[in-house]
Design an enzyme around this catalytic site. Structure first.
Site, PDB file in Angstrom:
ATOM      1  N   GLY A 155      22.802 -54.138 -24.501  1.00  0.00           N
ATOM      2  CA  GLY A 155      23.000 -52.800 -23.976  1.00  0.00           C
ATOM      3  C   GLY A 155      24.415 -52.284 -24.050  1.00  0.00           C
TER       4      GLY A 155
ATOM      5  CD  GLU B 243      21.753 -21.303 -59.986  1.00  0.00           C
ATOM      6  OE1 GLU B 243      20.573 -21.150 -59.624  1.00  0.00           O
ATOM      7  OE2 GLU B 243      22.100 -22.142 -60.846  1.00  0.00           O
TER       8      GLU B 243
ATOM      9  N   GLY C 100      28.451 -59.113 -28.283  1.00  0.00           N
ATOM     10  CA  GLY C 100      28.548 -58.572 -26.941  1.00  0.00           C
ATOM     11  C   GLY C 100      27.219 -58.692 -26.226  1.00  0.00           C
TER      12      GLY C 100
ATOM     13  N   GLY D 186      26.111 -51.557 -26.824  1.00  0.00           N
ATOM     14  CA  GLY D 186      26.324 -50.595 -27.909  1.00  0.00           C
ATOM     15  C   GLY D 186      26.566 -51.190 -29.276  1.00  0.00           C
ATOM     16  CE  LYS D 187      24.808 -57.055 -29.353  1.00  0.00           C
ATOM     17  NZ  LYS D 187      24.454 -56.659 -27.967  1.00  0.00           N
TER      18      LYS D 187
END
Length: 410
Positions: free
Chosen positions: A231, A93, A228, A233-234
């Site tokens: 929709g 190994e 914001g 993108g937060k």
């Protein structure tokens, strides 16, 4: 939101790695002691670690699955113990691990010396000398066998010359914590999580702005708001910064969709979720929000934590989940996403998420509508119409669907 090549440096993106860490150890020496504690610590920190519980260490050959796991691990931790060299399995190994280290873009190898002097490993002395005397006796009439033994020696010397950890000095639990912190901060734990960011349009610029507000290198406590319209993108931005930075903290929790979850459950249920994540133990810690507020203050005041409260819409959400910077230990950060700026104006630095510029809006739409950044020439006019209609709002651009046969927008 444009995929950015410079993002790779932030995320240490390395898609070849399936595992963060491969653990090599002699089972009868450390499986139930040091290695088990190390494995649990790595797992609890979210470091994806390969641990083979089915190894038959008395055999010569190791399984193909194990060889593949070594190749697909970014870091190999080798726990050298007194009987490590008695196992041909462990030595084979080790040879594979060192081969992978030497390959282009190779893995990192970190030796851990558990109850053994590094020089005994380096020069195969003491218990390692005894083990090799038996190996050489076994293969004395076998040329290939003796070559294998020499390969084991070479691998041991090379591994012992690497910078590692000597567990004989100091407190074992503290040493384990040092190893975990080192792995967590320096290596590519985030590669599996952050590969999705490669196609998130505009994400790099958002992350740079947030980093400048968070200033994690400063040892104060800060609350940062991401504000914001819906929709925009937060949540995507908050999840990305969480995945990138969480390894820098003692504990971390992403509490998603707070507004909806608060409607379904009482606030103390969210407090229990938060505490369970941070303490890494699921439990009903409190029965009402007032007790929860007190427990968060008292239990987290000395912990460096990262908390994301995603989509709050009421003052109580912040008050009972992360009411004040004094609730958390030095270096802690709280990130809040909301559509309501007035909820965070008093206590938080605010990052306003704006709509996408035209070029990034076009790129995002093309990714979702055509599965490529540039559409066929005949569709460019339609793409421009849709992008203008969506006004740079990421969610609107993603939800638009185009049927190229009928030439209509659905």
């Amino acid at each position: 939101m444009a995929s950015s090549s410079s993002l790779a440096s932030d995320s240490q993106y390395c898609p070849r790695w399936k595992y963060d860490v491969f653990l090599s150890f002699r089972g009868k020496d450390t499986r139930k002691t040091f290695t088990s504690h190390l494995y649990e610590g790595l797992k609890n920190r979210g470091i994806f670690t390969f641990l083979d519980d089915k190894r038959l260490e008395n055999g010569d050959s190791i399984s193909g699955e194990l060889l593949k796991a070594i190749e697909e691990s970014q870091v190999s931790l080798i726990v050298f113990s007194r009987n490590y060299a008695t196992s041909r399995w462990c030595l084979n190994e080790l040879v594979k691990i060192m081969e992978c280290k030497e390959e282009e873009n190779g893995q990192t190898v970190i030796p851990i010396f558990y109850d053994v002097d590094p020089s005994h490993v380096r020069y195969q002395s003491d218990s390692f000398a005894e083990a090799f005397a038996k190996h050489e006796s076994r293969y004395k009439d076998d040329v290939e066998g003796m070559q294998k033994v020499q390969g084991w020696r070479t691998a041991l010397t090379a591994a012992a010359n690497l910078k590692g950890y000597d567990i004989r000095d100091g407190i074992e639990s503290e040493k384990i914590q040092q190893i975990i912190d080192h792995i967590s901060s320096k290596f590519c734990k985030s590669a599996r999580f952050l590969s999705y960011l490669q196609d998130v349009v505009g994400i790099h610029a958002h992350l740079e702005e947030l980093k400048s507000l968070l200033q994690t290198e400063i040892n104060d406590v800060r609350i940062v708001g991401i504000w914001g319209i819906g929709g925009i993108g937060k949540t995507t931005i908050a999840k990305a910064i969480f995945d990138i930075l969480s390894h820098q903290f003692k504990a971390a929790c992403f509490l998603g969709n707070v507004k909806e979850n608060a409607k379904k459950n009482q606030l103390h249920s969210l407090q229990n979720t938060l505490l369970s994540e941070l303490f890494r133990k699921k439990d009903d810690y409190v029965n009402n929000e007032y007790d929860g507020k007190c427990m968060i203050q008292s239990r987290l005041s000395s912990m460096k934590v990262l908390i994301v409260l995603d989509d709050i819409d009421h003052g109580d959400h912040l008050e009972y989940l992360a009411g004040d910077v004094g609730w958390f230990g030095n270096g802690s950060r709280v990130i809040v996403t909301t559509r309501n700026r007035h909820l965070i104006e008093k206590d938080a630095a605010i990052y306003e998420v704006t709509t996408l510029p035209d070029d990034e809006a076009m790129q995002l739409f093309n990714q979702h509508a055509f599965k490529k950044e540039v559409p066929d020439e005949c569709f460019k006019k339609f793409s421009l119409e849709v992008v203008n209609y969506a006004k740079g709002l990421p969610l609107a651009l993603k939800l638009q669907k185009f049927h190229p046969v009928k030439f209509v927008w659905l």
